[in-house]
Design a protein around this motif. Structure first.
Motif, PDB file in Angstrom:
ATOM      1  N   GLU A   1     -18.835   6.038  -7.034  1.00 29.44           N
ATOM      2  CA  GLU A   1     -17.717   5.787  -7.944  1.00 29.44           C
ATOM      3  C   GLU A   1     -16.422   6.381  -7.406  1.00 29.44           C
ATOM      4  N   ILE A   2     -16.501   7.562  -6.842  1.00 33.23           N
ATOM      5  CA  ILE A   2     -15.304   8.197  -6.273  1.00 33.23           C
ATOM      6  C   ILE A   2     -14.792   7.394  -5.081  1.00 33.23           C
ATOM      7  N   GLY A   3     -15.706   6.948  -4.232  1.00 32.09           N
ATOM      8  CA  GLY A   3     -15.305   6.148  -3.077  1.00 32.09           C
ATOM      9  C   GLY A   3     -14.613   4.867  -3.493  1.00 32.09           C
ATOM     10  N   ARG A   4     -15.178   4.180  -4.478  1.00 33.04           N
ATOM     11  CA  ARG A   4     -14.582   2.932  -4.946  1.00 33.04           C
ATOM     12  C   ARG A   4     -13.227   3.188  -5.609  1.00 33.04           C
ATOM     13  N   MET A   5     -13.131   4.281  -6.341  1.00 33.78           N
ATOM     14  CA  MET A   5     -11.874   4.620  -6.990  1.00 33.78           C
ATOM     15  C   MET A   5     -10.773   4.859  -5.963  1.00 33.78           C
ATOM     16  N   HIS A   6     -11.082   5.646  -4.933  1.00 30.95           N
ATOM     17  CA  HIS A   6     -10.075   5.935  -3.911  1.00 30.95           C
ATOM     18  C   HIS A   6      -9.712   4.686  -3.114  1.00 30.95           C
ATOM     19  N   ALA A   7     -10.691   3.845  -2.849  1.00 28.00           N
ATOM     20  CA  ALA A   7     -10.397   2.600  -2.127  1.00 28.00           C
ATOM     21  C   ALA A   7      -9.454   1.730  -2.948  1.00 28.00           C
ATOM     22  N   ASP A   8      -9.701   1.666  -4.253  1.00 33.63           N
ATOM     23  CA  ASP A   8      -8.838   0.864  -5.123  1.00 33.63           C
ATOM     24  C   ASP A   8      -7.438   1.460  -5.204  1.00 33.63           C
ATOM     25  N   LEU A   9      -7.349   2.789  -5.304  1.00 31.59           N
ATOM     26  CA  LEU A   9      -6.044   3.435  -5.374  1.00 31.59           C
ATOM     27  C   LEU A   9      -5.258   3.218  -4.084  1.00 31.59           C
ATOM     28  N   HIS A  10      -5.939   3.270  -2.954  1.00 29.46           N
ATOM     29  CA  HIS A  10      -5.262   3.006  -1.688  1.00 29.46           C
ATOM     30  C   HIS A  10      -4.804   1.555  -1.598  1.00 29.46           C
ATOM     31  N   ARG A  11      -5.677   0.627  -1.989  1.00 26.01           N
ATOM     32  CA  ARG A  11      -5.304  -0.796  -1.911  1.00 26.01           C
ATOM     33  C   ARG A  11      -4.075  -1.079  -2.760  1.00 26.01           C
ATOM     34  N   ARG A  12      -4.077  -0.534  -3.968  1.00 20.62           N
ATOM     35  CA  ARG A  12      -2.951  -0.774  -4.872  1.00 20.62           C
ATOM     36  C   ARG A  12      -1.672  -0.134  -4.343  1.00 20.62           C
ATOM     37  N   LEU A  13      -1.800   1.070  -3.808  1.00 23.23           N
ATOM     38  CA  LEU A  13      -0.614   1.759  -3.295  1.00 23.23           C
ATOM     39  C   LEU A  13      -0.036   1.028  -2.088  1.00 23.23           C
ATOM     40  N   HIS A  14      -0.893   0.584  -1.206  1.00 17.23           N
ATOM     41  CA  HIS A  14      -0.426  -0.031   0.036  1.00 17.23           C
ATOM     42  C   HIS A  14       0.014  -1.473  -0.147  1.00 17.23           C
ATOM     43  N   ALA A  15      -0.134  -1.991  -1.342  1.00 16.11           N
ATOM     44  CA  ALA A  15       0.429  -3.309  -1.661  1.00 16.11           C
ATOM     45  C   ALA A  15       1.891  -3.188  -2.063  1.00 16.11           C
ATOM     46  N   ILE A  16       2.358  -1.934  -2.224  1.00 11.02           N
ATOM     47  CA  ILE A  16       3.738  -1.686  -2.629  1.00 11.02           C
ATOM     48  C   ILE A  16       4.606  -1.578  -1.386  1.00 11.02           C
ATOM     49  N   PRO A  17       5.677  -2.348  -1.300  1.00  9.75           N
ATOM     50  CA  PRO A  17       6.529  -2.287  -0.104  1.00  9.75           C
ATOM     51  C   PRO A  17       7.274  -0.962  -0.014  1.00  9.75           C
ATOM     52  N   ALA A  18       7.634  -0.593   1.184  1.00 12.04           N
ATOM     53  CA  ALA A  18       8.420   0.621   1.399  1.00 12.04           C
ATOM     54  C   ALA A  18       9.786   0.456   0.749  1.00 12.04           C
ATOM     55  N   PRO A  19      10.328   1.497   0.152  1.00 13.21           N
ATOM     56  CA  PRO A  19      11.660   1.403  -0.471  1.00 13.21           C
ATOM     57  C   PRO A  19      12.742   0.912   0.481  1.00 13.21           C
ATOM     58  N   SER A  20      12.588   1.228   1.761  1.00 17.94           N
ATOM     59  CA  SER A  20      13.602   0.816   2.728  1.00 17.94           C
ATOM     60  C   SER A  20      13.530  -0.675   3.043  1.00 17.94           C
TER      61      SER A  20
ATOM     62  N   PRO B   1      -0.558   1.822   6.253  1.00 15.00           N
ATOM     63  CA  PRO B   1      -1.748   2.059   5.422  1.00 15.00           C
ATOM     64  C   PRO B   1      -2.843   2.790   6.190  1.00 15.00           C
ATOM     65  N   GLU B   2      -3.006   2.449   7.471  1.00 13.59           N
ATOM     66  CA  GLU B   2      -4.072   3.042   8.267  1.00 13.59           C
ATOM     67  C   GLU B   2      -3.941   4.563   8.354  1.00 13.59           C
ATOM     68  N   PHE B   3      -2.712   5.046   8.515  1.00  8.34           N
ATOM     69  CA  PHE B   3      -2.514   6.495   8.615  1.00  8.34           C
ATOM     70  C   PHE B   3      -2.862   7.180   7.296  1.00  8.34           C
ATOM     71  N   ASP B   4      -2.435   6.593   6.190  1.00 10.18           N
ATOM     72  CA  ASP B   4      -2.708   7.177   4.878  1.00 10.18           C
ATOM     73  C   ASP B   4      -4.208   7.242   4.618  1.00 10.18           C
ATOM     74  N   ILE B   5      -4.911   6.163   4.920  1.00  7.53           N
ATOM     75  CA  ILE B   5      -6.357   6.125   4.715  1.00  7.53           C
ATOM     76  C   ILE B   5      -7.050   7.124   5.645  1.00  7.53           C
ATOM     77  N   ALA B   6      -6.561   7.228   6.868  1.00  3.34           N
ATOM     78  CA  ALA B   6      -7.153   8.174   7.815  1.00  3.34           C
ATOM     79  C   ALA B   6      -7.024   9.605   7.325  1.00  3.34           C
ATOM     80  N   MET B   7      -5.890   9.952   6.742  1.00  2.17           N
ATOM     81  CA  MET B   7      -5.709  11.299   6.199  1.00  2.17           C
ATOM     82  C   MET B   7      -6.755  11.603   5.132  1.00  2.17           C
ATOM     83  N   THR B   8      -6.977  10.648   4.237  1.00  2.18           N
ATOM     84  CA  THR B   8      -7.983  10.832   3.190  1.00  2.18           C
ATOM     85  C   THR B   8      -9.379  10.937   3.798  1.00  2.18           C
ATOM     86  N   ALA B   9      -9.678  10.097   4.774  1.00  2.18           N
ATOM     87  CA  ALA B   9     -10.992  10.128   5.414  1.00  2.18           C
ATOM     88  C   ALA B   9     -11.254  11.474   6.072  1.00  2.18           C
ATOM     89  N   ILE B  10     -10.233  12.027   6.708  1.00  2.00           N
ATOM     90  CA  ILE B  10     -10.388  13.329   7.371  1.00  2.00           C
ATOM     91  C   ILE B  10     -10.663  14.418   6.343  1.00  2.00           C
TER      92      ILE B  10
END
Length: 235
Positions: free
Chosen positions: A121-140, A177-186
């Motif tokens: 459940e935790i893994g799925r939750m974090h995967a969903d949170l990452h997917r949703r976050l990384h669908a948001i464009p950078a402010p710049s 997205p890859e860097f953000d996910i890698a940080m969490t994985a580490i």
């Protein structure tokens, strides 16, 4: 005029206000920090860098003791909130002070320790949170970049009655997205091989120390190094 981009936030008058005085919809005019808490107010939670003061049942004031400005952190929180991402509402900011929504519930880490959430459940939750976050464009608007949280792990997610809410946005920045996910994985990997005092910083390997947050019920851990100082997050 309608917005042709379905991911773009609504263009409201409130969004055009300066970040230092920007209000959430329906709020009254902002008060200064001195007006929100008394001069002799005591924090109900404290961390290495920040103290958290109660305003009322809905809001808390989080203050960095070293005067570190919260504008960038608040701007990222407001940006992702416009896209429906689960973050504490930011009512106003002033220097090192941020008035944010009071959250109810344990961290996901503590819910797991209590046996209320499984590893799956935790893994799925974090995967969903990452997917949703990384669908948001950078402010710049830079192509290929998204909003990175930079420290997304179970101690930075509050399990509220309305669902998970992500806290501690001081390390947020634009990136891939890859860097953000890698940080969490580490961080997850470090806990798996060394569950002792908590995860170490994947960049500096320093041992963490407990900070605070809108939900002071349980302590979380953060790096001691200046690149990732502990704001008021979930305890």
């Amino acid at each position: 005029m309608s917005n042709p981009d379905p991911l773009a936030p609504a263009d409201t008058e409130d969004a055009k206000q300066p970040a230092s005085t920007q209000l959430i919809p329906g709020d009254a005019e902002p008060s200064t920090s001195a007006q929100l808490i008394s001069a002799d107010a005591k924090p109900f939670a404290s961390g290495r860098d920040a103290d958290v003061y109660s305003i009322d049942d809905s809001w808390v004031l989080r203050r960095y003791r070293n005067g570190y400005p919260v504008r960038d952190e608040a701007d990222f929180m407001r940006w992702v909130a416009k896209y429906g991402y689960p973050v504490p509402a930011v009512r106003q900011i002033e220097g090192a002070d941020m008035v944010i929504q009071r959250l109810a519930g344990p961290t996901v880490a503590d819910a797991a320790i209590a046996g209320d959430l499984s590893a799956v459940e935790i893994g799925r939750m974090h995967a969903d949170l990452h997917r949703r976050l990384h669908a948001i464009p950078a402010p710049s608007g830079t192509a290929g970049l998204v909003v990175m949280h930079g420290d997304l792990h179970p101690y930075n997610v509050i399990q509220t009655p309305d669902g998970p809410v992500v806290i501690d946005w001081r390390n947020a920045e634009e990136g891939t997205p890859e860097f953000d996910i890698a940080m969490t994985a580490i961080i997850f990997a470090q806990v798996a091989v060394d569950p002792g005092p908590g995860p170490t910083c994947p960049r500096c390997s320093a041992r963490p120390s407990p900070p605070t947050s809108p939900n002071p019920s349980t302590p979380r851990r953060v790096c001691r190094q200046p690149w990732i100082p502990a704001p008021a997050t979930s305890p």
